[in-house]
Enzyme design. Structure first.
Site, PDB file in Angstrom:
ATOM      1  N   GLU A 239       0.837  -1.198   0.000  1.00  0.00           N
ATOM      2  CA  GLU A 239       0.000   0.000   0.000  1.00  0.00           C
ATOM      3  C   GLU A 239       0.870   1.245   0.000  1.00  0.00           C
ATOM      4  O   GLU A 239       1.711   1.431   0.897  1.00  0.00           O
ATOM      5  CB  GLU A 239      -0.923   0.021   1.224  1.00  0.00           C
ATOM      6  CG  GLU A 239      -1.835   1.251   1.248  1.00  0.00           C
ATOM      7  CD  GLU A 239      -2.756   1.295   2.450  1.00  0.00           C
ATOM      8  OE1 GLU A 239      -3.431   2.328   2.628  1.00  0.00           O
ATOM      9  OE2 GLU A 239      -2.793   0.314   3.205  1.00  0.00           O
ATOM     10  N   LYS A 371      -5.903 -14.433  17.643  1.00  0.00           N
ATOM     11  CA  LYS A 371      -6.268 -14.100  16.261  1.00  0.00           C
ATOM     12  C   LYS A 371      -7.749 -13.771  16.091  1.00  0.00           C
ATOM     13  O   LYS A 371      -8.330 -13.999  15.026  1.00  0.00           O
ATOM     14  CB  LYS A 371      -5.862 -15.232  15.313  1.00  0.00           C
ATOM     15  CG  LYS A 371      -4.372 -15.537  15.356  1.00  0.00           C
ATOM     16  CD  LYS A 371      -3.996 -16.755  14.545  1.00  0.00           C
ATOM     17  CE  LYS A 371      -2.518 -17.066  14.725  1.00  0.00           C
ATOM     18  NZ  LYS A 371      -2.097 -18.296  14.038  1.00  0.00           N
ATOM     19  N   HIS A 545      -2.432  10.231  -1.254  1.00  0.00           N
ATOM     20  CA  HIS A 545      -2.749   8.910  -1.805  1.00  0.00           C
ATOM     21  C   HIS A 545      -2.796   8.948  -3.332  1.00  0.00           C
ATOM     22  O   HIS A 545      -2.422   7.980  -3.997  1.00  0.00           O
ATOM     23  CB  HIS A 545      -4.071   8.395  -1.236  1.00  0.00           C
ATOM     24  CG  HIS A 545      -3.913   7.664   0.051  1.00  0.00           C
ATOM     25  ND1 HIS A 545      -3.707   6.315   0.117  1.00  0.00           N
ATOM     26  CD2 HIS A 545      -3.896   8.103   1.339  1.00  0.00           C
ATOM     27  CE1 HIS A 545      -3.595   5.935   1.381  1.00  0.00           C
ATOM     28  NE2 HIS A 545      -3.705   7.012   2.142  1.00  0.00           N
TER      29      HIS A 545
END
Length: 560
Positions: A239, A371, A545
């Site tokens: 990302e 988790k 972004h």
């Protein structure tokens, strides 16, 4: 003795290897054509159907006019010859493969009959050499080449998961499994890398039945000035903006004098669930475990499993006849899931002698909780519980982050605190802690799935020094990290740990490296929170972004 043997496919070169042998004489005739294949095919297809249509029209006219069919003109003769020539070409082009495959199949069946007669003798020879091998390698894989083994895997004769053990060559096993997968699925794995990876390092440790590896770029952010030491932090992510944003946060923290951190708790948990005939019996065991006078006995049983595992405490919860016992222990520099599980098994074996009516349902009853988002991890902590803070100066906020103290404090209250409360968040009172946690976890060989509870974080901001400076802190109760075991042993991840100075186990103080890694994670989250919140406050989020997280390249051309 008959010396005739079945022609082996092993004589052919293995997949992806160049062949020095001459081309077989039975190749298609079209392979030698001077024109492109698609052009030649189109030409003869057109010729065949054109002349066939022409002759049908001519013969129809002859029938109507009572002209004998054997009386042909020159044009009709040329059309007949063209029809025959195009038919021969098309038959040769499409028929050779069929004939060759039919002959090969018939030949293979004939040789299979011979192999069946010899199979029992071959098995006895293998048994004489190594009975254990003979049990697993029938037909004998050890003497066959890759092409034969691929066929056996495709047919299911050899299980894919057993290739490494049977071949003794991890990379060869991966190559064969990969080729078999492509043939079964009829999908190409061309874009998935194969070479450049040590597959032996993951055997019985990190991944089963590998067919390649995924490339994730690793960026470097920093330096992070934390507790008067500097760290360059590796972050593996796909990302855009994550590394750049965290790096900007590091810059602001550094310019303001650095951050400080503290480990509040250090203990991995495992919570088995047991069942009794009645709720009163379950409560009886709960009272036994809650009694401080019994703790040392439990600890002695628990600590037998490891030189580093040390029981810290047991927390119990009742649900009818079922008792959930949450064991917490230190695990040195390992993340410690296997370590605590072994200790729990020892305690359960001891308790079963004292409580023979106890039925062990599961070594994990989700009271751990691993988790999964759970309030007990948010409240009690799991792994390393850390807090990290920094005071960002007013001039740094203006120069580096282009915002103000008052703006950030208000934004943090409305977004991270009130907004998360409205959403019913569990441990999610932050802007994007999971981005930073995941990136560092992947780079350093941690369990990525434990990002769920490790990203639990509350970000606090308030004005200090008469409202001129910003105090920012992150509190993270469940950072589950280790510097030994699991993926930390792989070369790439080990290199990233070495870059941080936390590779392996600490010889001076067991657990020091894993605790330092948890502090670095918290410090990096602090920087990421500061930078993202500032970007939102100054209206730079979308702009950044669009600059760093959107590619203008033609991906199709890049891939080709």
């Amino acid at each position: 003795m008959d010396v005739r043997r079945r022609p082996s496919k092993a004589l052919r070169p293995a997949p992806n290897e160049p062949s020095s042998a001459p081309e077989p004489t039975g190749a298609k005739a079209s392979d030698a054509l001077p024109l492109p294949l698609y052009f030649t095919n189109a030409l003869f297809f057109t010729l065949f159907f054109s002349v066939a249509y022409y002759l049908l029209l001519r013969w129809r006219d002859k029938i109507r006019n009572s002209v004998p069919l054997h009386v042909v003109t020159f044009s009709e003769l040329a059309a007949i010859l063209s029809l025959i020539a195009s038919f021969i070409y098309l038959l040769g082009f499409f028929g050779i493969d069929f004939v060759q495959s039919f002959i090969a199949r018939a030949s293979n069946e004939a040789w299979d009959l011979v192999d069946e007669e010899e199979g029992e003798d071959h098995r006895h020879r293998l048994m004489a050499c190594s009975p254990s091998i003979a049990d697993h390698i029938i037909p004998a894989v050890s003497s066959a080449e890759d092409e034969e083994i691929v066929d056996l895997v495709v047919k299911g004769t050899i299980p894919s998961y057993a290739l490494e053990e049977q071949l003794g060559d991890c990379k060869r096993a991966v190559r064969i499994r990969r080729e078999a997968l492509q043939r079964i699925t009829r999908r190409s794995l061309q874009g998935l890398p194969l070479d450049g990876f040590d597959y032996g390092s993951i055997l019985k440790q990190c991944c089963e039945m590998p067919v390649g590896y995924v490339q994730i770029p690793v960026g470097i952010a920093g330096p992070l000035l934390l507790d008067s030491f500097e760290y360059l932090v590796p972050m593996a992510t796909t990302e855009g903006c994550i590394v750049a944003s965290t790096n900007r946060g590091f810059k602001g923290i550094y310019a303001s004098g650095g951050a400080t951190s503290t480990i509040l708790r250090d203990g991995m948990t495992r919570a088995p669930v047991v069942r009794f005939p009645s709720a009163s019996r379950a409560c009886h065991l709960k009272f036994f475990l809650d009694n401080p006078s019994n703790f040392q006995t439990l600890a002695d049983e628990f600590n037998k499993s490891s030189n580093f595992a040390r029981l810290q405490g047991v927390q119990c919860s009742i649900a009818g006849k079922n008792l959930y016992m949450r064991f917490s222990c230190t695990t040195g520099d390992a993340m410690g899931m296997n370590m605590v599980s072994k200790g729990v098994e020892n305690v359960l074996a001891y308790l079963r002698n004292e409580y023979p009516d106890m039925d062990i349902i599961s070594i994990s009853g989700n009271f751990c909780s691993d988790k999964k988002p759970a309030a007990i991890n948010w409240i009690e902590g799991r792994g390393k519980s850390a807090v990290c803070e920094a005071v960002i100066k007013e001039e740094v906020l203006k120069k580096v982050f282009r915002t103000s103290v008052a703006t950030l404090v208000e934004l943090n209250m409305l977004k991270n605190l009130a907004g998360s409360a409205v959403a019913g968040a569990l441990g999610g009172f932050n802007a994007h802690a999971s981005n930073i946690v995941s990136a560092i976890f992947i780079a350093t060989g941690q369990d990525p799935a434990q990002n769920v509870e490790s990203s639990h974080c509350i970000t606090m901001m308030e004005a200090v020094n008469d409202g001129k400076d910003l105090h920012i802190s992150v509190t993270m109760p469940s950072i589950e990290v280790g510097t030994i075991g699991g993926g930390t042993q792989l070369a790439s991840q080990s290199a990233c740990l070495d870059l941080l100075g936390v590779k392996g186990a600490s010889k001076e103080l067991p657990g020091a490296n894993s605790r330092l890694l948890a502090k670095i994670v918290a410090g990096s989250v602090l920087a990421g929170e500061l930078s993202l919140m500032a970007a939102i406050a100054s209206g730079q989020l979308v702009q950044s972004h669009m600059k760093y997280n959107r590619s203008t390249k033609d991906v199709s051309k890049v891939g080709s």
